[in-house]
Design a protein around this motif. Structure first.
Motif, PDB file in Angstrom:
ATOM      1  N   ARG A  40       0.835  -1.199   0.000  1.00  0.00           N
ATOM      2  CA  ARG A  40       0.000   0.000   0.000  1.00  0.00           C
ATOM      3  C   ARG A  40       0.871   1.250   0.000  1.00  0.00           C
ATOM      4  NH1 ARG A  40      -2.651   0.447   6.075  1.00  0.00           N
ATOM      5  NH2 ARG A  40      -1.122  -0.817   7.180  1.00  0.00           N
ATOM      6  N   VAL A  41       0.331   2.311  -0.576  1.00  0.00           N
ATOM      7  CA  VAL A  41       0.927   3.637  -0.480  1.00  0.00           C
ATOM      8  C   VAL A  41       0.247   4.329   0.690  1.00  0.00           C
ATOM      9  CG1 VAL A  41       1.260   5.855  -1.613  1.00  0.00           C
ATOM     10  CG2 VAL A  41       1.472   3.737  -2.927  1.00  0.00           C
ATOM     11  N   LEU A  75       5.122  -2.739   2.664  1.00  0.00           N
ATOM     12  CA  LEU A  75       4.810  -4.155   2.474  1.00  0.00           C
ATOM     13  C   LEU A  75       4.495  -4.768   3.833  1.00  0.00           C
ATOM     14  CD1 LEU A  75       7.597  -5.346  -0.015  1.00  0.00           C
ATOM     15  CD2 LEU A  75       5.178  -5.016  -0.531  1.00  0.00           C
ATOM     16  N   ASP A  76       3.383  -5.490   3.914  1.00  0.00           N
ATOM     17  CA  ASP A  76       3.017  -6.232   5.118  1.00  0.00           C
ATOM     18  C   ASP A  76       3.069  -7.720   4.790  1.00  0.00           C
ATOM     19  OD1 ASP A  76       1.232  -4.335   7.344  1.00  0.00           O
ATOM     20  OD2 ASP A  76       1.798  -3.491   5.417  1.00  0.00           O
ATOM     21  N   ALA A  77       3.883  -8.457   5.537  1.00  0.00           N
ATOM     22  CA  ALA A  77       4.040  -9.892   5.301  1.00  0.00           C
ATOM     23  C   ALA A  77       3.138 -10.678   6.241  1.00  0.00           C
ATOM     24  CB  ALA A  77       5.495 -10.308   5.504  1.00  0.00           C
ATOM     25  N   GLU A  78       2.548 -11.729   5.698  1.00  0.00           N
ATOM     26  CA  GLU A  78       1.682 -12.592   6.502  1.00  0.00           C
ATOM     27  C   GLU A  78       1.819 -14.015   5.980  1.00  0.00           C
ATOM     28  OE1 GLU A  78      -3.045 -13.247   6.723  1.00  0.00           O
ATOM     29  OE2 GLU A  78      -2.393 -11.239   7.299  1.00  0.00           O
ATOM     30  N   GLY A  79       2.351 -14.899   6.812  1.00  0.00           N
ATOM     31  CA  GLY A  79       2.538 -16.272   6.363  1.00  0.00           C
ATOM     32  C   GLY A  79       2.928 -17.183   7.499  1.00  0.00           C
ATOM     33  N   PRO A  80       2.956 -18.485   7.241  1.00  0.00           N
ATOM     34  CA  PRO A  80       3.299 -19.452   8.288  1.00  0.00           C
ATOM     35  C   PRO A  80       4.784 -19.442   8.630  1.00  0.00           C
ATOM     36  CG  PRO A  80       2.969 -20.574   6.199  1.00  0.00           C
ATOM     37  CD  PRO A  80       2.589 -19.144   5.975  1.00  0.00           C
ATOM     38  N   LYS A 155      -0.327  -1.767 -10.866  1.00  0.00           N
ATOM     39  CA  LYS A 155       0.915  -0.998 -10.855  1.00  0.00           C
ATOM     40  C   LYS A 155       1.986  -1.636  -9.975  1.00  0.00           C
ATOM     41  CE  LYS A 155      -0.512   2.266 -13.582  1.00  0.00           C
ATOM     42  NZ  LYS A 155       0.065   2.407 -14.941  1.00  0.00           N
ATOM     43  N   VAL A 156       1.625  -2.642  -9.199  1.00  0.00           N
ATOM     44  CA  VAL A 156       2.596  -3.354  -8.366  1.00  0.00           C
ATOM     45  C   VAL A 156       2.580  -4.814  -8.799  1.00  0.00           C
ATOM     46  CG1 VAL A 156       3.281  -4.004  -6.028  1.00  0.00           C
ATOM     47  CG2 VAL A 156       2.259  -1.760  -6.451  1.00  0.00           C
ATOM     48  N   THR A 157       3.709  -5.276  -9.312  1.00  0.00           N
ATOM     49  CA  THR A 157       3.779  -6.633  -9.854  1.00  0.00           C
ATOM     50  C   THR A 157       5.012  -7.345  -9.315  1.00  0.00           C
ATOM     51  OG1 THR A 157       4.989  -5.849 -11.810  1.00  0.00           O
ATOM     52  CG2 THR A 157       2.583  -5.973 -11.977  1.00  0.00           C
ATOM     53  N   GLY A 158       4.967  -8.648  -9.381  1.00  0.00           N
ATOM     54  CA  GLY A 158       6.099  -9.457  -8.950  1.00  0.00           C
ATOM     55  C   GLY A 158       5.850 -10.909  -9.275  1.00  0.00           C
ATOM     56  N   SER A 159       6.920 -11.661  -9.378  1.00  0.00           N
ATOM     57  CA  SER A 159       6.824 -13.095  -9.640  1.00  0.00           C
ATOM     58  C   SER A 159       7.505 -13.819  -8.487  1.00  0.00           C
ATOM     59  CB  SER A 159       7.494 -13.436 -10.978  1.00  0.00           C
ATOM     60  OG  SER A 159       7.404 -14.813 -11.245  1.00  0.00           O
ATOM     61  N   LEU A 160       6.678 -14.402  -7.606  1.00  0.00           N
ATOM     62  CA  LEU A 160       7.183 -15.082  -6.424  1.00  0.00           C
ATOM     63  C   LEU A 160       6.570 -16.474  -6.333  1.00  0.00           C
ATOM     64  CD1 LEU A 160       6.378 -11.857  -5.416  1.00  0.00           C
ATOM     65  CD2 LEU A 160       7.978 -12.590  -3.665  1.00  0.00           C
ATOM     66  N   LEU A 166      -0.691  -8.755  -2.991  1.00  0.00           N
ATOM     67  CA  LEU A 166      -2.046  -8.222  -3.003  1.00  0.00           C
ATOM     68  C   LEU A 166      -2.073  -6.780  -2.510  1.00  0.00           C
ATOM     69  CD1 LEU A 166      -3.714 -11.273  -1.236  1.00  0.00           C
ATOM     70  CD2 LEU A 166      -3.804 -10.784  -3.678  1.00  0.00           C
ATOM     71  N   PRO A 167      -3.002  -5.976  -3.025  1.00  0.00           N
ATOM     72  CA  PRO A 167      -3.187  -4.632  -2.458  1.00  0.00           C
ATOM     73  C   PRO A 167      -3.812  -4.719  -1.075  1.00  0.00           C
ATOM     74  CG  PRO A 167      -4.851  -5.070  -4.122  1.00  0.00           C
ATOM     75  CD  PRO A 167      -3.896  -6.227  -4.167  1.00  0.00           C
TER      76      PRO A 167
END
Length: 229
Positions: A40-41, A75-80, A155-160, A166-167
């Protein structure tokens, strides 16, 4: 015959309920396993206002900056688990919409691991592969020339690998998630229960119709994108 049919209908409904619980459990299991990066901006702040424009000029590398602003990109990270550099196939690209002059500050909460490395090219902030914690926030404060427009999700892209970019705010709303769960519950219960009853009592228009309705609800509501990865 009516009692016999009723017994098998009840048995079919019980099997449908058990199958439904399994489907919902699998749905939430897949959701928890996916790593999510929300972007997010947060703030766009003018450095020179209308009141100060006549007697204040900002210089960058000895060059005056026309209509300077600061922009916070987060950037907000959320994962196991934490996300390693191996998950990045390429840098995350954020089209800010204004010429980037510098990254004046970067902050990670918690502070370890440090913020992901970054560079920029024209209007684009590029966040390079690195290590980010599973519940970490990383913020970059950018100095840009002119006020950027509000960014859109493309406008925000990536290959992971196995990561959803996600916005913010992310993903389906609580109402949408509840709707999906209810549809999965009803869909599986109807289709499995009616099919089981039909097998033992013979097909009729009601059981066939209920089976079709349940199957359609299940297909529409289940988050296949999460399962596919």
């Amino acid at each position: 015959m009516g009692g016999f049919t009723g017994v098998w209908t009840l048995v079919g409904a019980c099997i449908g309920a058990v199958t439904t619980l399994l489907a919902v459990w699998l749905k939430h299991k897949f959701e928890r396993q996916r790593f999510k990066l929300f972007w997010r901006v947060m703030e766009v702040v003018p450095i020179v206002t209308d009141e100060t424009r006549d007697h204040l000029t900002l210089f960058h590398n000895s060059v005056p900056v026309k209509d300077p602003h600061t922009v916070k990109f987060r950037l907000d990270a959320e994962g196991p688990n934490d996300l390693d550099a191996d998950a990045f196939k390429q840098p995350i690209k954020a089209e800010i919409g204004a010429k980037i002059l510098d990254v004046v500050k970067e902050e990670a909460i918690p502070s370890s691991p440090p913020a992901l490395p970054r560079h920029w090219n024209g209007n684009t902030l590029l966040i390079d592969p690195g290590h980010i914690g599973r519940q970490q926030q990383v913020t970059y404060t950018l100095l840009v020339e002119q006020k950027p427009p509000r960014p859109t999700k493309d406008k925000v892209t990536g290959s992971l690998v196995n990561v959803d970019l996600l916005p913010y705010p992310t993903g389906p709303s609580r109402k949408r998630t509840l709707f999906q769960s209810v549809c999965v519950l009803v869909g599986v219960a109807l289709s499995v229960g009616a099919s089981f009853s039909e097998f033992f009592t013979g097909a009729n228009s009601i059981t066939v119709g209920v089976t079709i309705i349940g199957f359609v609800l299940f297909i529409l509501a289940f988050p296949w994108r999460i399962v596919k990865g």
